[in-house]
Design an enzyme around this catalytic site. Structure first.
Site, PDB file in Angstrom:
ATOM      1  N   HIS A   1     -69.705  38.935  45.319  1.00 53.60           N
ATOM      2  CA  HIS A   1     -69.294  38.139  44.153  1.00 53.60           C
ATOM      3  C   HIS A   1     -70.540  37.585  43.484  1.00 53.60           C
ATOM      4  O   HIS A   1     -70.998  36.482  43.775  1.00 53.60           O
ATOM      5  CB  HIS A   1     -68.343  37.024  44.606  1.00 53.60           C
ATOM      6  CG  HIS A   1     -67.720  36.260  43.480  1.00 53.60           C
ATOM      7  ND1 HIS A   1     -66.540  35.564  43.620  1.00 53.60           N
ATOM      8  CD2 HIS A   1     -68.104  36.064  42.192  1.00 53.60           C
ATOM      9  CE1 HIS A   1     -66.228  34.992  42.481  1.00 53.60           C
ATOM     10  NE2 HIS A   1     -67.173  35.265  41.601  1.00 53.60           N
TER      11      HIS A   1
ATOM     12  N   HIS B   1     -72.135  37.772  39.427  1.00 52.18           N
ATOM     13  CA  HIS B   1     -72.070  38.245  38.024  1.00 52.18           C
ATOM     14  C   HIS B   1     -73.504  38.475  37.601  1.00 52.18           C
ATOM     15  O   HIS B   1     -74.306  37.519  37.593  1.00 52.18           O
ATOM     16  CB  HIS B   1     -71.421  37.197  37.127  1.00 52.18           C
ATOM     17  CG  HIS B   1     -70.036  36.832  37.548  1.00 52.18           C
ATOM     18  ND1 HIS B   1     -68.918  37.388  36.984  1.00 52.18           N
ATOM     19  CD2 HIS B   1     -69.588  35.982  38.515  1.00 52.18           C
ATOM     20  CE1 HIS B   1     -67.837  36.878  37.562  1.00 52.18           C
ATOM     21  NE2 HIS B   1     -68.215  36.037  38.500  1.00 52.18           N
TER      22      HIS B   1
ATOM     23  N   HIS C   1     -60.641  37.513  39.908  1.00 50.14           N
ATOM     24  CA  HIS C   1     -60.797  36.078  40.148  1.00 50.14           C
ATOM     25  C   HIS C   1     -59.396  35.460  40.129  1.00 50.14           C
ATOM     26  O   HIS C   1     -58.615  35.719  39.206  1.00 50.14           O
ATOM     27  CB  HIS C   1     -61.620  35.436  39.034  1.00 50.14           C
ATOM     28  CG  HIS C   1     -63.088  35.678  39.115  1.00 50.14           C
ATOM     29  ND1 HIS C   1     -63.629  36.927  39.224  1.00 50.14           N
ATOM     30  CD2 HIS C   1     -64.138  34.806  39.107  1.00 50.14           C
ATOM     31  CE1 HIS C   1     -64.953  36.811  39.274  1.00 50.14           C
ATOM     32  NE2 HIS C   1     -65.285  35.540  39.202  1.00 50.14           N
TER      33      HIS C   1
ATOM     34  N   GLU D   1     -59.534  29.932  41.460  1.00 47.19           N
ATOM     35  CA  GLU D   1     -60.810  29.197  41.366  1.00 47.19           C
ATOM     36  C   GLU D   1     -60.452  27.800  40.849  1.00 47.19           C
ATOM     37  O   GLU D   1     -60.561  26.819  41.575  1.00 47.19           O
ATOM     38  CB  GLU D   1     -61.768  29.915  40.414  1.00 47.19           C
ATOM     39  CG  GLU D   1     -63.098  29.191  40.212  1.00 47.19           C
ATOM     40  CD  GLU D   1     -64.020  29.880  39.198  1.00 47.19           C
ATOM     41  OE1 GLU D   1     -63.569  30.763  38.439  1.00 47.19           O
ATOM     42  OE2 GLU D   1     -65.217  29.503  39.156  1.00 47.19           O
TER      43      GLU D   1
ATOM     44  N   ASP E   1     -72.076  33.941  43.077  1.00 48.04           N
ATOM     45  CA  ASP E   1     -71.382  33.841  41.782  1.00 48.04           C
ATOM     46  C   ASP E   1     -72.357  33.969  40.604  1.00 48.04           C
ATOM     47  O   ASP E   1     -72.506  35.060  40.066  1.00 48.04           O
ATOM     48  CB  ASP E   1     -70.567  32.535  41.707  1.00 48.04           C
ATOM     49  CG  ASP E   1     -69.400  32.613  40.724  1.00 48.04           C
ATOM     50  OD1 ASP E   1     -69.114  33.707  40.210  1.00 48.04           O
ATOM     51  OD2 ASP E   1     -68.767  31.567  40.477  1.00 48.04           O
ATOM     52  N   ASP E   2     -72.989  32.864  40.196  1.00 49.61           N
ATOM     53  CA  ASP E   2     -73.927  32.869  39.065  1.00 49.61           C
ATOM     54  C   ASP E   2     -75.177  32.097  39.486  1.00 49.61           C
ATOM     55  O   ASP E   2     -75.391  30.949  39.072  1.00 49.61           O
ATOM     56  CB  ASP E   2     -73.268  32.204  37.844  1.00 49.61           C
ATOM     57  CG  ASP E   2     -72.014  32.949  37.408  1.00 49.61           C
ATOM     58  OD1 ASP E   2     -72.147  34.028  36.799  1.00 49.61           O
ATOM     59  OD2 ASP E   2     -70.907  32.468  37.726  1.00 49.61           O
TER      60      ASP E   2
HETATM   61  N1  ADE Z   1     -67.805  34.588  34.924  1.00 52.01           N
HETATM   62  C1  ADE Z   1     -68.969  34.280  35.482  1.00 52.01           C
HETATM   63  N2  ADE Z   1     -68.803  33.386  36.452  1.00 52.01           N
HETATM   64  C2  ADE Z   1     -67.479  33.125  36.530  1.00 52.01           C
HETATM   65  C3  ADE Z   1     -66.670  32.305  37.346  1.00 52.01           C
HETATM   66  N3  ADE Z   1     -67.178  31.529  38.300  1.00 52.01           N
HETATM   67  N4  ADE Z   1     -65.344  32.284  37.112  1.00 52.01           N
HETATM   68  C4  ADE Z   1     -64.812  33.031  36.154  1.00 52.01           C
HETATM   69  N5  ADE Z   1     -65.519  33.827  35.361  1.00 52.01           N
HETATM   70  C5  ADE Z   1     -66.851  33.881  35.547  1.00 52.01           C
HETATM   71 ZN    ZN Z   2     -67.172  34.714  39.639  1.00 53.75          ZN
END
Ligand code: ADE
Ligand code: ZN
Length: 346
Positions: free
Chosen positions: A25, A27, A205, A208, A286-287
């Site tokens: 996971h 992006h 997703h 969340e 994630d990011d």
């Molecule tokens: N796009 C990038 N990060 C995300 C996240 N945590 N939740 C949903 N979309 C995303």
């Molecule tokens: Zn994500």
């Protein structure tokens, strides 16, 4: 009782660094560091509304998912050429290798780029070239997963799929991301059915910020094989039983959940519940450029906040390979690598 020999607390950080892992996971647009945003903006003549790297970093004070997404999509506007996508992916893969990530299944958001006039070919070929080179160059086995943006329509998802099909050998699956609440999985029922028919692996997703019902419909309507985040599942006992029975993986991202105020204090994160229930949960970033850390930063912070130990490390690492989309023989090989690193650690 755990079969893993205990590791003294002062040596746990070293074990966490050394243990081989899969990241499922991430992006790729969320790995774009402020320094690279500025570099690419200059290279491509794109104007960004921040005076400096520090100024941009200061804007990373999020209150929820949407407050992050607004900045994340703005940051991606500096990506124009195939080399930009390659450079972004390579920078992530180098960091992943340092964290002993040996398998990475990487999300990308083509609609963020095609909406600005960047072609699907530019996006996919840049990312794919970095993934291919990472195997020999960095020891990371990397694959791509195309994500549909759920705040857009299903028709636009279909158009994205059609544009991507000439490059279908470059990605192994499809996912669903962006603004969750108000955009339930069933909005994308038809396009996911088409992707399943085409033989793509399916993830989404769900849970969340959205309710457990979104996790049920991701499973029952979209037929996904993994749930991204899924942290709201602990509010629904029947859902937890379903996740256990079908061994549905949850790709949990602790620092993301903290920064986006899902669990403002990491000590309150729900990860222990699926782990204690024996579910197939694991840790991801994630990011990472936006949420304060890559894979090992997530591992270290979560182990400290939740008081996890060496047996959890083995459970999380093995779960990550089990949940991956590699074939059964590779999964066994990776699980053996986890065991041998842990055995030789003592
Ligand atoms: N796009 C990038 N990060 C995300 C996240 N945590 N939740 C949903 N979309 C995303
Ligand atoms: Zn994500």
């Amino acid at each position: 009782m755990s079969l893993i020999k205990p590791v003294p607390p002062e040596r746990l950080p070293e074990l966490l660094r050394r243990i081989p892992k899969a990241e499922l996971h991430i992006h790729i647009e969320g790995s774009l560091e402020p320094e690279m945003i500025f570099k690419l903006a200059q290279r491509n003549g794109v104007t960004i509304p921040y005076a400096s790297v520090e100024d941009l970093r200061k804007a990373y004070a999020f209150t929820n998912l949407q407050s992050f997404l607004d900045i994340y999509y703005a940051g991606a506007s500096v990506l124009l050429k195939e080399q930009d996508f390659y450079d972004m992916a390579w920078a992530y893969l180098e960091k992943a290798a340092l964290d002993n990530v040996i398998r990475a299944e990487i999300f990308f958001d083509p609609q963020t780029h095609t909406a600005r006039g960047v072609s699907m070919e530019t996006v996919v070929k840049g990312l794919s070239r970095a993934c291919k080179e990472a195997k020999a160059g960095l020891g990371v086995d990397a694959e791509l997963i195309l994500c549909f943006l759920r705040h857009l329509s299903e028709q636009e998802a279909f158009e994205t799929l059609e544009a991507a099909l000439p490059f279908r050998d470059h990605f192994i699956g499809v996912g669903l991301d962006s603004s969750e609440v108000g955009h339930p999985p069933e909005k994308f029922a038809k396009v996911f059915a088409k992707c399943k028919e085409l033989g793509f692996r399916l993830v989404a997703h769900a849970g969340e910020e959205g309710p457990p019902e979104y996790i049920w419909s991701a499973l029952d309507v979209l037929k996904v094989e993994r749930i991204d985040h899924g942290v709201q599942s602990t509010r629904d006992a029947a859902l937890m039983q379903r996740l256990a029975k079908d061994r549905i993986p949850l790709t949990v991202c602790p620092l993301s959940n903290q920064k986006l105020k899902v669990f403002p204090d990491l000590k309150d994160h729900s990860l222990r519940k699926p782990l204690d229930a024996g579910l197939c949960a694991m840790i991801n970033s994630d990011d990472p450029a936006y949420f304060g850390g890559y894979m090992n930063d997530n591992w270290q912070a979560t182990f400290t906040a939740l008081g996890l130990d060496a047996s959890h490390a083995v459970q999380l690492a093995k779960n990550s390979f089990e949940a991956s989309f590699c074939d059964a023989a590779m999964k066994r090989k990776y699980a053996d690598r986890v065991s041998s690193v842990v055995e030789s650690f003592h």
